[in-house]
Design a protein around this motif. Structure first.
Motif, short mmCIF file in Angstrom:
data_model
loop_
_atom_site.label_atom_id
_atom_site.label_comp_id
_atom_site.label_asym_id
_atom_site.label_seq_id
_atom_site.Cartn_x
_atom_site.Cartn_y
_atom_site.Cartn_z
N UNK A 97 1.40 13.44 -46.39
CA UNK A 97 1.00 12.08 -46.80
C UNK A 97 1.51 11.01 -45.85
N UNK A 98 2.10 11.42 -44.73
CA UNK A 98 2.60 10.46 -43.75
C UNK A 98 1.56 10.31 -42.63
N UNK A 99 0.84 9.19 -42.57
CA UNK A 99 -0.23 9.02 -41.57
C UNK A 99 0.26 9.16 -40.13
N UNK A 100 1.45 8.67 -39.86
CA UNK A 100 1.97 8.74 -38.48
C UNK A 100 2.19 10.18 -38.04
N UNK A 101 2.77 10.99 -38.91
CA UNK A 101 2.99 12.40 -38.59
C UNK A 101 1.67 13.14 -38.42
N UNK A 102 0.72 12.81 -39.29
CA UNK A 102 -0.58 13.47 -39.20
C UNK A 102 -1.25 13.16 -37.87
N UNK A 103 -1.24 11.91 -37.46
CA UNK A 103 -1.87 11.52 -36.20
C UNK A 103 -1.18 12.21 -35.02
N UNK A 104 0.15 12.26 -35.06
CA UNK A 104 0.90 12.90 -33.98
C UNK A 104 0.53 14.38 -33.88
N UNK A 105 0.38 15.03 -35.03
CA UNK A 105 0.01 16.45 -35.03
C UNK A 105 -1.40 16.64 -34.49
N UNK A 106 -2.34 15.82 -34.94
CA UNK A 106 -3.72 15.94 -34.47
C UNK A 106 -3.77 15.81 -32.95
N UNK A 107 -3.03 14.86 -32.41
CA UNK A 107 -3.07 14.64 -30.96
C UNK A 107 -2.47 15.82 -30.20
N UNK A 108 -1.43 16.43 -30.74
CA UNK A 108 -0.85 17.61 -30.08
C UNK A 108 -1.88 18.74 -30.01
N UNK A 109 -2.58 18.93 -31.11
CA UNK A 109 -3.59 20.00 -31.14
C UNK A 109 -4.71 19.69 -30.16
N UNK A 110 -5.23 18.48 -30.19
CA UNK A 110 -6.35 18.10 -29.33
C UNK A 110 -5.98 18.19 -27.86
N UNK A 111 -4.79 17.72 -27.51
CA UNK A 111 -4.37 17.72 -26.11
C UNK A 111 -4.16 19.12 -25.55
N UNK A 112 -4.02 20.10 -26.44
CA UNK A 112 -3.85 21.48 -25.96
C UNK A 112 -5.19 22.12 -25.60
N UNK A 113 -6.31 21.37 -25.81
CA UNK A 113 -7.65 21.91 -25.54
C UNK A 113 -7.84 23.26 -26.22
N UNK A 114 -7.50 23.29 -27.49
CA UNK A 114 -7.43 24.56 -28.21
C UNK A 114 -8.77 25.28 -28.30
N UNK A 115 -9.85 24.52 -28.51
CA UNK A 115 -11.18 25.14 -28.61
C UNK A 115 -12.20 24.28 -27.89
N UNK A 116 -13.23 24.92 -27.39
CA UNK A 116 -14.36 24.19 -26.83
C UNK A 116 -15.35 23.89 -27.95
N UNK A 117 -16.09 22.81 -27.80
CA UNK A 117 -17.07 22.45 -28.82
C UNK A 117 -16.43 21.73 -29.99
N UNK A 118 -17.17 21.65 -31.09
CA UNK A 118 -16.71 20.93 -32.28
C UNK A 118 -15.83 21.83 -33.15
N UNK A 119 -14.83 21.25 -33.77
CA UNK A 119 -13.98 22.04 -34.66
C UNK A 119 -13.29 21.16 -35.69
N UNK A 120 -12.83 21.81 -36.75
CA UNK A 120 -12.07 21.16 -37.81
C UNK A 120 -10.62 21.59 -37.74
N UNK A 121 -9.73 20.64 -37.96
CA UNK A 121 -8.32 20.95 -38.19
C UNK A 121 -8.09 20.79 -39.69
N UNK A 122 -7.79 21.88 -40.37
CA UNK A 122 -7.53 21.86 -41.80
C UNK A 122 -6.05 22.03 -42.08
N UNK A 123 -5.51 21.23 -42.99
CA UNK A 123 -4.10 21.31 -43.37
C UNK A 123 -3.98 21.28 -44.89
#
Length: 376
Positions: A97-123
């Motif tokens: 429920x902490x927006x700042x932590x959520x955004x930081x996590x999303x950016x870490x995942x995205x910056x790792x170029x984890x997948x090509x194309x469209x994808x969902x991050x589910x938590x």
């Protein structure tokens, strides 16, 4: 974590058993941009949709230990003071429920170029009132040993459906289906903290990868600052190369049969004993198998040295990662022979009049393209 602990958490991921109040995350497009974010309460979803969502999350706890499910260990220094561990703890302690932590996590995942194309991050965040188990293993639902709180992450490709012709009963007509986007099974995910000895272990996480040949090391480095072992498929290919190169002329059919048979026996015995811990063998144990086949000391030493160089001095192996015990296959450029793994004894090799042959004992009925034939 062991198989029993993973199974215990998997059983929770049903609408009537979990304490997950909501699932949140974001949708990332092919340009690695967040298109939208969501926070969806499970209680307001139709039961069928909630169940499918939980099934998707459950798949991040599926597969074989040592192949699809891998332990990630944090150092003491990371647990005491590191950005990556602090972020995971913030996600957990805030119940997502902490927006700042959520955004930081999303950016870490995205910056790792984890997948090509469209994808969902589910938590998802869950709390589990762990039932007490007595010394004889009996579960006591009215007694609790602790409350285990954890986050579960699944990263799922989003794929466009193909155009298709559909029949609409209410309209009594045929027309094209509307092209839509479907959430596929997770490619990777993780559980934090680990559920070791049925208790929270802040020094570990359980990592999931769907493809045993791809461990997504960039993602692991970005989120955990950790190194994973060699992917299972790479372990298999490396082990095969070591056998070929170290044993040289002594890499015969009987040797591969012996190693395959021993691994099969170990796996079957492990299953029969219902051992919760993953089965592992050391390179010394594999060396002993080779020695029992009459392999010379020179070649067994070469095997041990190459194993240490490729896998590390103290490496232990999951036998199922080194050989596929569910199949036994011989291949030449023109012929492929598949044999029941339990009957590899029907195969032998021989040199006749200076030519090499693979011989198959055929005491029972033989068919060629479905036609029974006689051998005389």
């Amino acid at each position: 974590m062991n198989e029993k602990e993973i199974a215990e958490l998997r059983r929770r991921l049903k609408p009537e058993k979990n304490n997950i109040t909501h699932v949140c995350g974001c949708y990332v497009n092919e340009k690695q941009e967040i298109v939208s974010q969501f926070d969806q309460p499970l209680s307001l979803m139709p039961e069928e949709e909630a169940e499918k969502l939980l099934t998707t999350l459950k798949r991040a706890l599926s597969g074989a230990l040592g192949k699809n499910l891998l332990d990630i260990t944090f150092t003491t220094q990371q647990v005491v003071d590191s950005d990556e561990h602090r972020l995971l703890m913030a996600l957990r302690s805030s119940s997502l429920k902490d927006p700042e932590s959520m955004q930081a996590f999303f950016q870490r995942v995205i910056q790792s170029n984890v997948l090509e194309g469209n994808y969902l991050i589910l938590l998802a965040y869950d709390t589990y009132d762990v039932p007490y188990r007595s010394s004889d293993g009996e579960r006591q639902d009215d007694a609790s040993s602790e409350v285990f709180s954890y986050i579960l992450c699944a990263i799922c490709p989003v794929k466009e459906t193909k155009p298709a012709l559909s029949y609409y009963l209410s309209e009594n007509t045929l027309r094209n289906c509307r092209i839509d986007w479907l959430v596929a099974a997770p490619e990777l995910g993780f559980l934090f903290p680990a559920f070791d000895d049925r208790s929270a272990n802040l020094y570990n996480a359980l990592y999931y990868t769907r493809d045993a040949g791809e461990n997504h090391q960039d993602f692991v480095s970005a989120v955990f600052q950790s190194e994973l072992p060699m992917p299972a498929q790479a372990q298999k290919e490396t082990f095969q190369t070591i056998l070929e190169e170290a044993l040289e002329s002594e890499c015969r059919l009987e040797v591969v049969q012996a190693v395959h048979g021993k691994f099969s026996d170990l796996i079957e015995e492990h299953k029969a004993n219902k051992e919760p811990e993953p089965l592992v063998v050391s390179r010394q144990e594999v060396k002993t198998i080779l020695q029992s086949c009459g392999i010379s000391e020179e070649h067994t030493q070469a095997f041990e040295g190459q194993c240490a160089a490729e896998f590390g001095e103290d490496a232990e192996f999951c036998p199922g990662n080194l050989m596929d015990v569910k199949q036994f296959e011989l291949r030449t450029p023109d012929v492929t022979i598949r044999v029941n793994p339990q009957r590899s004894d029907l195969i032998e090799t021989r040199v006749i009049d200076g030519k090499k042959y693979i011989l198959i004992r055929a005491d029972e009925e033989v068919e060629v393209n479905g036609v029974p034939i006689q051998i005389s």
